[in-house]
Design a protein around this motif. Structure first.
Motif, PDB file in Angstrom:
ATOM      1  N   ILE A  57      40.981  29.443  33.218  1.00 30.94           N
ATOM      2  CA  ILE A  57      40.902  30.500  32.300  1.00 30.94           C
ATOM      3  C   ILE A  57      40.267  31.771  33.041  1.00 30.94           C
ATOM      4  O   ILE A  57      39.170  31.730  33.197  1.00 30.94           O
ATOM      5  N   ASP A  58      40.996  32.941  32.756  1.00 30.56           N
ATOM      6  CA  ASP A  58      40.688  34.030  33.206  1.00 30.56           C
ATOM      7  C   ASP A  58      39.612  34.920  32.585  1.00 30.56           C
ATOM      8  O   ASP A  58      40.362  35.382  31.378  1.00 30.56           O
ATOM      9  N   VAL A  59      38.289  34.897  32.548  1.00 27.13           N
ATOM     10  CA  VAL A  59      37.394  35.866  31.823  1.00 27.13           C
ATOM     11  C   VAL A  59      37.070  36.686  32.877  1.00 27.13           C
ATOM     12  O   VAL A  59      35.930  37.221  32.801  1.00 27.13           O
ATOM     13  N   ARG A  60      37.657  37.251  33.877  1.00 31.05           N
ATOM     14  CA  ARG A  60      37.042  38.239  34.944  1.00 31.05           C
ATOM     15  C   ARG A  60      36.546  39.790  34.141  1.00 31.05           C
ATOM     16  O   ARG A  60      35.811  40.269  34.515  1.00 31.05           O
ATOM     17  N   HIS A  61      37.213  39.844  32.849  1.00 30.05           N
ATOM     18  CA  HIS A  61      37.048  41.261  32.187  1.00 30.05           C
ATOM     19  C   HIS A  61      35.815  40.976  31.774  1.00 30.05           C
ATOM     20  O   HIS A  61      35.117  42.167  31.547  1.00 30.05           O
ATOM     21  N   LEU A  62      34.992  40.029  31.696  1.00 25.02           N
ATOM     22  CA  LEU A  62      33.600  39.916  31.142  1.00 25.02           C
ATOM     23  C   LEU A  62      32.644  40.377  32.448  1.00 25.02           C
ATOM     24  O   LEU A  62      31.263  40.506  31.903  1.00 25.02           O
ATOM     25  N   LYS A  63      32.977  40.207  33.463  1.00 24.56           N
ATOM     26  CA  LYS A  63      32.193  40.357  34.947  1.00 24.56           C
ATOM     27  C   LYS A  63      30.900  41.469  34.649  1.00 24.56           C
ATOM     28  O   LYS A  63      29.966  41.304  35.173  1.00 24.56           O
ATOM     29  N   GLU A  64      31.225  42.696  34.327  1.00 25.79           N
ATOM     30  CA  GLU A  64      30.432  43.709  34.361  1.00 25.79           C
ATOM     31  C   GLU A  64      29.868  44.186  33.095  1.00 25.79           C
ATOM     32  O   GLU A  64      29.103  44.996  33.024  1.00 25.79           O
ATOM     33  N   LEU A  65      30.115  43.178  32.195  1.00 21.21           N
ATOM     34  CA  LEU A  65      29.642  43.543  30.645  1.00 21.21           C
ATOM     35  C   LEU A  65      28.145  42.909  30.439  1.00 21.21           C
ATOM     36  O   LEU A  65      27.633  43.361  29.253  1.00 21.21           O
ATOM     37  N   GLY A  66      27.575  42.279  31.185  1.00 20.92           N
ATOM     38  CA  GLY A  66      26.171  41.841  30.834  1.00 20.92           C
ATOM     39  C   GLY A  66      24.948  42.881  31.308  1.00 20.92           C
ATOM     40  O   GLY A  66      25.357  43.950  31.943  1.00 20.92           O
ATOM     41  N   ALA A  67      23.887  42.626  30.548  1.00 18.85           N
ATOM     42  CA  ALA A  67      23.067  43.469  30.669  1.00 18.85           C
ATOM     43  C   ALA A  67      21.945  43.280  31.753  1.00 18.85           C
ATOM     44  O   ALA A  67      22.183  42.100  32.703  1.00 18.85           O
ATOM     45  N   ASP A  68      20.845  43.903  32.135  1.00 17.97           N
ATOM     46  CA  ASP A  68      20.065  43.480  33.531  1.00 17.97           C
ATOM     47  C   ASP A  68      19.532  42.098  33.286  1.00 17.97           C
ATOM     48  O   ASP A  68      18.848  41.854  32.105  1.00 17.97           O
ATOM     49  N   GLY A  69      20.097  41.055  34.034  1.00 15.99           N
ATOM     50  CA  GLY A  69      19.404  39.851  33.866  1.00 15.99           C
ATOM     51  C   GLY A  69      20.079  39.080  32.851  1.00 15.99           C
ATOM     52  O   GLY A  69      19.474  37.657  32.753  1.00 15.99           O
TER      53      GLY A  69
END
Length: 212
Positions: A57-69
């Motif tokens: 399941i490709d969820v790579r679009h989420l990779k840069e969406l997190g906040a610090d930590g």
């Protein structure tokens, strides 16, 4: 001539799996989440539970969406969107969450982004991780084994709940995978072969996929 080496290793480094005892206490412990699952150590997990048709399941679009930590969440809607394209998940499917996070597994200091920065320093986005609702959704589909190409199934900011929910249901987690980009969404056979260690909470092993 004879050569040999000592091997000292944490059970949960490198590509490895989590047995229920990693987070679930035994039933007579009196601790939260205690159950019969808490006596199932790594050597008691049937190998057939660690293999099956791969659902990547490709969820790579989420990779840069997190906040610090903080890890962005993989939700049941992400799973349902994949199912609309590739078919409903079935009992025995091995779900592999393709986050793309393994590209950060390089030597330090660049490689600090993989785990040290988000987990220890709480600097930079955490890896995508499934919500507890997603864990329950997959379990209800009959998924026994869940893998991820990131440091943990648990979020960088709150790792325990995903482990409690899944391991208490005798799910098996395979963490620190790599090369999921080489697999099709469906069609590969996934196999994880752990070291058999008496009383272990999981352990390292080889993850392989047989392509159609």
């Amino acid at each position: 001539d004879l050569q040999t080496r000592w091997l000292i290793i944490d059970e949960h480094c490198g590509t490895h799996f989590d047995a229920p005892t990693h987070f679930i206490p035994p039933p007579d412990s009196g601790l939260p989440w205690a159950s019969e699952a808490g006596v199932e150590s790594g050597d008691r997990v049937p190998l057939e539970d660690l293999m099956g048709p791969a659902a990547v399941i490709d969820v790579r679009h989420l990779k840069e969406l997190g906040a610090d930590g903080v890890s962005p969440r993989i939700t049941p809607d992400h799973i349902r969107h994949w199912e609309k394209q590739h078919g409903t998940l079935k009992p025995g499917d091995v779900v592999l969450l393709w986050t793309g996070w393994d590209e950060f597994y390089v030597p330090a200091p660049q490689g600090n982004r993989y785990c040290f920065d988000p987990l220890i320093l709480q600097k930079g986005p955490g890896w995508p991780a499934p919500s507890t609702e997603t864990i329950i959704y997959l379990h209800e589909r009959g998924v026994r084994t869940l893998g991820i190409d990131a440091p943990s199934i648990g979020a960088s900011h709150d790792g325990a709940p995903a482990h409690w929910e899944g391991l208490s249901r005798r799910m098996r987690y395979v963490e620190l995978l790599t090369n999921l980009a080489t697999l099709p969404p469906r069609g590969a056979l996934f196999i994880f072969l752990p070291l058999k260690i008496k009383g272990s909470t999981g352990g390292p092993g080889r993850a392989i996929a047989i392509l159609p």
